[in-house]
Design a protein around this motif. Structure first.
Motif, PDB file in Angstrom:
ATOM      1  N   MET A  21      36.836  93.870   6.763  1.00  0.00           N
ATOM      2  CA  MET A  21      37.230  94.554   5.444  1.00  0.00           C
ATOM      3  C   MET A  21      36.300  94.066   4.413  1.00  0.00           C
ATOM      4  N   ARG A  22      36.078  94.817   3.604  1.00  0.00           N
ATOM      5  CA  ARG A  22      35.101  94.861   2.190  1.00  0.00           C
ATOM      6  C   ARG A  22      33.785  94.046   2.726  1.00  0.00           C
ATOM      7  N   ALA A  24      31.129  95.576   2.737  1.00  0.00           N
ATOM      8  CA  ALA A  24      29.957  96.105   1.909  1.00  0.00           C
ATOM      9  C   ALA A  24      30.590  95.811   0.423  1.00  0.00           C
ATOM     10  N   PHE A  41      32.077 102.494 -11.632  1.00  0.00           N
ATOM     11  CA  PHE A  41      32.018 102.543 -10.017  1.00  0.00           C
ATOM     12  C   PHE A  41      32.396 103.728  -9.379  1.00  0.00           C
ATOM     13  N   ILE A  68      31.748 100.473   7.752  1.00  0.00           N
ATOM     14  CA  ILE A  68      32.753 101.367   6.950  1.00  0.00           C
ATOM     15  C   ILE A  68      31.954 101.666   5.522  1.00  0.00           C
ATOM     16  N   ILE A  69      32.293 103.022   5.379  1.00  0.00           N
ATOM     17  CA  ILE A  69      31.845 103.655   4.411  1.00  0.00           C
ATOM     18  C   ILE A  69      32.025 103.170   2.877  1.00  0.00           C
ATOM     19  N   PHE A 138      38.015 106.185   5.929  1.00  0.00           N
ATOM     20  CA  PHE A 138      39.368 105.343   5.603  1.00  0.00           C
ATOM     21  C   PHE A 138      39.800 106.313   4.517  1.00  0.00           C
ATOM     22  N   TYR A 148      49.551 103.482  -6.801  1.00  0.00           N
ATOM     23  CA  TYR A 148      48.517 103.664  -7.983  1.00  0.00           C
ATOM     24  C   TYR A 148      48.665 104.569  -8.651  1.00  0.00           C
ATOM     25  N   SER A 154      46.968  98.303 -10.789  1.00  0.00           N
ATOM     26  CA  SER A 154      47.359  97.506  -9.881  1.00  0.00           C
ATOM     27  C   SER A 154      48.678  96.825  -9.975  1.00  0.00           C
ATOM     28  N   LYS A 156      49.807  94.388  -8.716  1.00  0.00           N
ATOM     29  CA  LYS A 156      49.688  93.040  -8.374  1.00  0.00           C
ATOM     30  C   LYS A 156      50.806  92.049  -9.053  1.00  0.00           C
ATOM     31  N   PHE A 199      44.773 102.164   5.214  1.00  0.00           N
ATOM     32  CA  PHE A 199      44.968 101.261   4.498  1.00  0.00           C
ATOM     33  C   PHE A 199      46.411 101.260   3.562  1.00  0.00           C
ATOM     34  N   SER A 201      47.822  98.870   1.642  1.00  0.00           N
ATOM     35  CA  SER A 201      47.756  97.296   0.885  1.00  0.00           C
ATOM     36  C   SER A 201      49.183  97.210   0.199  1.00  0.00           C
ATOM     37  N   TRP A 202      49.762  97.860  -0.248  1.00  0.00           N
ATOM     38  CA  TRP A 202      51.148  97.597  -0.951  1.00  0.00           C
ATOM     39  C   TRP A 202      52.465  97.824  -0.192  1.00  0.00           C
TER      40      TRP A 202
HETATM   41  O1  1CP Z   1      33.215  97.343   2.500  1.00  0.00           O
HETATM   42  C1  1CP Z   1      34.416  98.110   2.549  1.00  0.00           C
HETATM   43  O2  1CP Z   1      35.534  97.589   2.998  1.00  0.00           O
HETATM   44  C2  1CP Z   1      34.339  99.351   2.149  1.00  0.00           C
HETATM   45  C3  1CP Z   1      34.574  99.882   0.934  1.00  0.00           C
HETATM   46  C4  1CP Z   1      36.016  99.791   0.103  1.00  0.00           C
HETATM   47  C5  1CP Z   1      37.260  99.927   0.721  1.00  0.00           C
HETATM   48  C6  1CP Z   1      37.726 100.185   2.329  1.00  0.00           C
HETATM   49  C7  1CP Z   1      36.293  99.497  -1.247  1.00  0.00           C
HETATM   50  C8  1CP Z   1      35.197  99.323  -2.254  1.00  0.00           C
HETATM   51  N1  1CP Z   1      37.585  99.649  -1.389  1.00  0.00           N
HETATM   52  C9  1CP Z   1      38.178  99.816  -0.255  1.00  0.00           C
HETATM   53  C10 1CP Z   1      39.487  99.929  -0.067  1.00  0.00           C
HETATM   54  C11 1CP Z   1      40.610  99.815  -1.067  1.00  0.00           C
HETATM   55  N2  1CP Z   1      40.356 100.158  -2.407  1.00  0.00           N
HETATM   56  C12 1CP Z   1      41.917  99.254  -1.033  1.00  0.00           C
HETATM   57  C13 1CP Z   1      42.629  99.065   0.195  1.00  0.00           C
HETATM   58  C14 1CP Z   1      42.062  97.631   0.975  1.00  0.00           C
HETATM   59  C15 1CP Z   1      42.575  96.611  -0.086  1.00  0.00           C
HETATM   60  O3  1CP Z   1      43.771  96.229   0.043  1.00  0.00           O
HETATM   61  O4  1CP Z   1      41.551  95.584  -0.421  1.00  0.00           O
HETATM   62  C16 1CP Z   1      42.200  99.145  -2.090  1.00  0.00           C
HETATM   63  C17 1CP Z   1      43.759  98.568  -2.478  1.00  0.00           C
HETATM   64  C18 1CP Z   1      41.495  99.522  -3.390  1.00  0.00           C
HETATM   65  C19 1CP Z   1      41.607  99.751  -4.787  1.00  0.00           C
HETATM   66  C20 1CP Z   1      40.752  98.892  -5.342  1.00  0.00           C
HETATM   67  N3  1CP Z   1      39.442  99.271  -5.361  1.00  0.00           N
HETATM   68  C21 1CP Z   1      40.964  97.717  -5.813  1.00  0.00           C
HETATM   69  C22 1CP Z   1      42.224  96.589  -5.770  1.00  0.00           C
HETATM   70  C23 1CP Z   1      42.938  96.598  -7.104  1.00  0.00           C
HETATM   71  C24 1CP Z   1      44.008  95.822  -6.875  1.00  0.00           C
HETATM   72  O5  1CP Z   1      44.967  96.682  -7.296  1.00  0.00           O
HETATM   73  O6  1CP Z   1      44.194  94.481  -6.656  1.00  0.00           O
HETATM   74  C25 1CP Z   1      39.550  97.058  -6.323  1.00  0.00           C
HETATM   75  C26 1CP Z   1      39.201  95.795  -7.126  1.00  0.00           C
HETATM   76  C27 1CP Z   1      38.730  98.410  -6.134  1.00  0.00           C
HETATM   77  C28 1CP Z   1      37.265  98.164  -6.413  1.00  0.00           C
HETATM   78  C29 1CP Z   1      36.353  98.173  -5.441  1.00  0.00           C
HETATM   79  N4  1CP Z   1      36.343  98.978  -4.423  1.00  0.00           N
HETATM   80  C30 1CP Z   1      35.339  98.624  -3.483  1.00  0.00           C
HETATM   81  C31 1CP Z   1      34.582  97.537  -4.072  1.00  0.00           C
HETATM   82  C32 1CP Z   1      33.393  96.769  -3.380  1.00  0.00           C
HETATM   83  C33 1CP Z   1      35.127  97.280  -5.227  1.00  0.00           C
HETATM   84  C34 1CP Z   1      34.868  96.247  -6.091  1.00  0.00           C
HETATM   85  C35 1CP Z   1      33.991  96.860  -7.156  1.00  0.00           C
HETATM   86  C36 1CP Z   1      33.264  95.887  -7.916  1.00  0.00           C
HETATM   87  O7  1CP Z   1      34.182  95.389  -8.922  1.00  0.00           O
HETATM   88  O8  1CP Z   1      32.008  95.605  -7.843  1.00  0.00           O
END
Ligand code: 1CP
Length: 333
Positions: A21-22, A24, A41, A68-69, A138, A148, A154, A156, A199, A201-202
């Motif tokens: 997960m994540r 990328a 973003f 994963i996209i 996803f 959200y 968030s 959090k 997902f 997440s919450w």
């Molecule tokens: O590589 C991968 O997994 C694919 C890309 C991906 C996925 C599946 C991203 C890119 N986001 C997600 C899903 C996602 N986004 C979730 C579910 C998974 C998890 O619990 O982590 C959630 C809750 C989000 C919402 C989100 N987007 C957050 C969380 C905020 C919070 O409430 O704490 C954040 C920080 C993002 C931004 C984001 N999305 C993806 C990336 C690489 C980033 C970071 C961007 C950056 O700052 O460079």
């Protein structure tokens, strides 16, 4: 058959495919390089060339079994015309909900707004690197997206005090989410996604009594929809208190577990294929500890269909060398 289908559909216990997960993301210097030049973003997610390139970055480095996209669960509220921004050091910031406008939105306008996501999936799924591997599409689960959309950031720290106050608004949003999540899922599958992960997440924020309305019923509806498209669906109801009950009611094809779950206990409780579990913080230690901890999961699930993954997203401070070590170690197990 692709590696994830082997495990999820054929229940093969001889292989342990791995994706993270994540995978990328920010722990990769080549991602940070692109991100530096693309401060917005959402725009980056809508840039089909760059989001394809970012999706493929981890597959070029590591022997992973799935792509994963590169997108975000918040592309859905964005497609519903809610304002979505990501602020450095703060996270997502969403605008006020305009429920009348949201209710009037049609499919064509929604798809028009986020179609580069589907183009990127197409590009990824036909790329040679992904040949014989999986392309994972996803969505956020209805509950997590509702969080959200209403909380506007968030949760959090906490949910808004009056989060549940406007019940009619919540009901309307859940219906809109049901409609557009299905559209979003179908378009991902039509463009080459061959596994869908939901997902939630919450999920851990809710009390037992609220699970039927906010988690079980809307997620079951989505799971049945994905199954009707002949595509396996993995649910990740992070930190939900009762994984067993969730699986009995929602019946996903596979279940992702978080790192608070005792793998031995879950093995006894759950019959369907299992994914993940390892604490992402283990990747911040040393190779010896990583090997020991990862082996623990592989040993426990050696006779159970098991997809290797973490118990949440890989941390930005992770050394890519540790990721490479983990992937090879799982492959050589
Ligand atoms: O590589 C991968 O997994 C694919 C890309 C991906 C996925 C599946 C991203 C890119 N986001 C997600 C899903 C996602 N986004 C979730 C579910 C998974 C998890 O619990 O982590 C959630 C809750 C989000 C919402 C989100 N987007 C957050 C969380 C905020 C919070 O409430 O704490 C954040 C920080 C993002 C931004 C984001 N999305 C993806 C990336 C690489 C980033 C970071 C961007 C950056 O700052 O460079």
């Amino acid at each position: 058959m692709t590696p994830l289908h082997e495990v999820i559909i054929k229940k093969n216990t001889k292989i342990n495919p791995i994706w993270i997960m994540r995978q990328a993301g920010r722990y990769l210097p080549e991602f940070r390089e692109i991100r530096k030049k693309n401060q917005n973003f959402i725009k980056l997610c809508l840039n089909q060339e760059l989001s394809t390139e970012i999706t493929l970055q981890p597959l070029k480095r590591f022997n992973l079994d799935a792509a994963i996209i590169f997108s975000d669960i918040l592309m859905l509220p964005y497609g519903l015309n809610q304002k979505v921004e990501f602020e450095k050091g703060f996270g997502p910031k969403l605008g006020e909900v305009n429920i009348d406008e949201m209710s009037k939105l049609n499919e064509v306008d929604f798809v028009q707004k986020i179609y580069p996501v589907y183009k990127a999936i197409k590009k990824v799924s036909i790329n040679d690197i992904v040949k014989n591997k999986n392309t994972i599409g996803f969505v956020g689960a209805p509950w997590t997206l509702l969080v959200y959309i209403i909380n506007q950031k968030s949760p959090k720290k906490s949910l808004k005090k009056n989060f549940f106050e406007n019940n009619s608004l919540i009901k309307k949003i859940l219906l809109i989410l049901e409609k557009f999540l299905k559209i979003h899922i179908r378009n991902q599958i039509d463009n080459g996604a061959n596994v869908i992960q939901i997902f939630d997440s919450w999920a851990g924020l809710l009390e037992e009594r609220d699970l039927p309305d906010y988690i079980y019923s809307p997620t079951l509806n989505l799971v049945n929809y994905v199954k009707s498209l002949n595509t396996p669906v993995i649910c990740f109801p992070r930190e939900i208190k009762n994984y067993k009950k969730f699986c009995e009611i929602v019946k996903p094809d596979a279940i992702g577990i978080d790192y608070n779950i005792d793998p031995k206990k879950i093995l006894n409780d759950i019959k369907i294929p299992i994914q993940g579990g390892l604490d992402p913080k283990i990747l911040l230690t040393d190779k010896e500890t990583l090997k020991k901890e990862a082996t623990k999961y592989l040993d426990i699930f050696k006779d159970h269909p098991y997809i290797f993954n973490l118990g949440h997203g890989v941390l930005p401070e992770t050394d890519p060398i540790m990721m490479d070590y983990l992937v090879n170690m799982v492959k050589d197990y």
